[in-house]
Design an enzyme around this catalytic site. Structure first.
Site, short mmCIF file in Angstrom:
data_model
loop_
_atom_site.label_atom_id
_atom_site.label_comp_id
_atom_site.label_asym_id
_atom_site.label_seq_id
_atom_site.Cartn_x
_atom_site.Cartn_y
_atom_site.Cartn_z
N ASP A 192 0.87 -1.32 0.10
CA ASP A 192 -0.37 -0.01 -0.25
C ASP A 192 0.55 1.01 0.32
O ASP A 192 2.04 0.61 -0.21
CB ASP A 192 -1.00 0.32 1.64
CG ASP A 192 -2.22 0.47 0.94
OD1 ASP A 192 -2.75 1.09 -0.12
OD2 ASP A 192 -3.33 0.14 1.71
N ASP A 204 -9.42 3.74 -3.10
CA ASP A 204 -10.38 2.57 -2.97
C ASP A 204 -11.23 2.33 -3.50
O ASP A 204 -11.98 3.29 -3.74
CB ASP A 204 -10.22 2.48 -1.53
CG ASP A 204 -8.58 2.22 -0.92
OD1 ASP A 204 -8.18 2.23 -1.73
OD2 ASP A 204 -8.76 2.06 0.41
#
EC number: 3.2.1.22
Length: 443
Positions: A149, A243
């Site tokens: 991430d 996201d």
């Protein structure tokens, strides 16, 4: 800065991260804990998911990765002596390696999560500055997949310039895919592969390559720093947006963004529009179906994100669609489907609410997959006209002939033989639904 690709864009001759045994050659298939459980994870939930992948027949269809997302470690910090991340003993009493043993015994692979920063998105220890130590830990534990991430980045390691990612997660507007208010754009010709963001991800790539285990590398930098230009040389897939959520508006927005990146997708490297939300939220059955079909046709990683021990049969049926999975995993043709007509909008329109509605892609078997989407909020008719489909327009009857062109057609969802279809196939679609046609030989 213009982010939008043009219709004349060609395949990008980027260097690819080629791994042994074909790992990462085709898009990943698996399951991840985040969309199902967020931080509420433990060994039992991970092993249960692995068992269900086997029991539900998903393993037989190619799903193989069982991925632990954020919140798996001790939050207070690393081992003060070894500097290693410590698996949470309450959540994982036998460590991550204990889970890996159980997952591997089922013939599956185990994935884990970290971030190219000081902390993960949930505030747990991350891997920036500890890449070699963490890669070694992951290898020793039996890890096969790393989702990496972009949280916890210290201010001294942010990029000098800002890249245009036309995504609503930052609250801005992007007329036709442009960033009109970008004040710190990179100069023309700037090589984003030399950016600080790229270097953070390259450091973990090099660490993973140095260990004695093949670990698929999934970049998650949200499309920043023009990752499409260097992601293929760095990892096996790369996130191209913020996201996903279990809402049709977000699914449509990401599909729209990714539709302009299809020339980057091919063997060994794939833009990643984020994990699947099939089975989550209040998505209608047509929306679940459209979500999965679009992701499969774009050859995105198909990472399930719903609790498999309670999955609805209708959602399992979508995730188990053999024709779409066969297209997705084609061992000979790596390119995805491309949009060939936008439908609701003029071609090449960047519209977060109405992505391209007509897609087609070839297969090694000679069949052509054609997808039609109804992006509108009510029942609409969509028509696949053979003369408009790039892979079909030059087959069969000459353009000047009075005889209509016909092909044998099968419905990918039902398996129903639709017979010899002349000229075009027309269908009424529910709001946000898709039709997927498998177009075979001439008739």
């Amino acid at each position: 800065m213009r982010w939008l690709l043009t219709s004349s864009a060609l395949l990008v001759p980027a260097a690819a991260l080629v791994r042994p045994d074909g790992v990462g050659r085709t898009p990943a298939l698996g399951w991840n804990s985040w969309n199902a459980y967020s931080c509420d994870i433990d060994a039992d939930k991970i092993v249960t998911a692995a068992n269900e992948v086997v029991n539900l027949g998903l393993k037989d269809l190619g799903y193989e990765y069982i991925n632990i997302d954020d919140c798996w470690s001790v939050k207070s910090g690393r081992n003060t002596t070894t500097k290693r991340i410590i698996p949470d003993p309450d959540k994982f009493p036998n460590g991550i390696s204990g889970v890996a043993d159980q997952v591997h015994a089922l013939g599956l692979k185990l994935g884990i999560y970290s971030s190219a920063g000081l902390t993960t998105c949930a505030g747990y220890p991350a891997s920036l500055g500890y890449e070699e130590i963490d890669a070694q830990s992951f290898a020793e534990w039996g890890i096969d997949y790393l989702k990496y991430d972009n949280c916890g980045v210290p201010t001294n390691l942010t990029d000098q310039y800002t890249y245009c990612v036309p995504d609503s997660t930052d609250g801005s507007n992007y007329p036709n895919g442009t960033c009109v208010n970008l004040t710190d754009a990179a100069p023309q010709g700037y090589d984003w592969a030399t950016s600080t963001t790229a270097k953070r991800y390259q450091r973990m790539r090099d660490a993973l390559l140095s260990v004695n285990r093949t670990i698929l590398y999934s970049l998650c930098d949200w499309g920043q720093a023009d990752v499409n230009a260097w992601g293929n040389a760095t990892g096996n897939s790369w996130r191209m947006s913020g996201d996903i959520t279990a809402t049709w508006s977000r699914i449509a927005e990401i599909a729209n963004e990714n539709s302009f990146l299809m020339n980057y997708a091919n063997f060994w490297g794939y833009p990643d529009p984020d994990m699947l939300e099939v089975g989550n939220g209040n998505l209608t059955l047509p929306e679940n179906r459209a979500h999965f079909a679009l992701w499969a046709m774009m050859k995105a990683p198909l990472i399930i994100g719903t609790p498999l021990d309670s999955i609805d049969t209708s959602h399992l049926t979508i995730l188990s669609n053999k024709p779409l999975l066969t297209f997705h995993q084609d061992a000979v043709i790596g390119r995805p489907a491309y949009p060939y007509k936008w439908g609701y909008n003029p071609d090449w329109t960047f519209d977060p609410e109405h992505p391209a509605e007509y897609w087609s892609g070839p297969t090694s078997s000679g069949e052509v997959f054609v997808l039609m989407l109804n992006s509108e909020g009510e029942v609409k008719t969509r028509s696949a006209v053979w003369e408009e489909v790039p892979e079909l327009k030059d087959r069969g009857t000459k353009k000047n002939s009075k005889e209509k062109k016909g092909f044998k057609v099968t419905d990918a969802w039902t398996g129903k033989d639709l017979g010899c279809v002349k000229d075009k196939y027309e269908v009424k679609l529910q709001a946000h639904d898709v039709a997927v046609l498998v177009v075979g030989g001439q008739c």
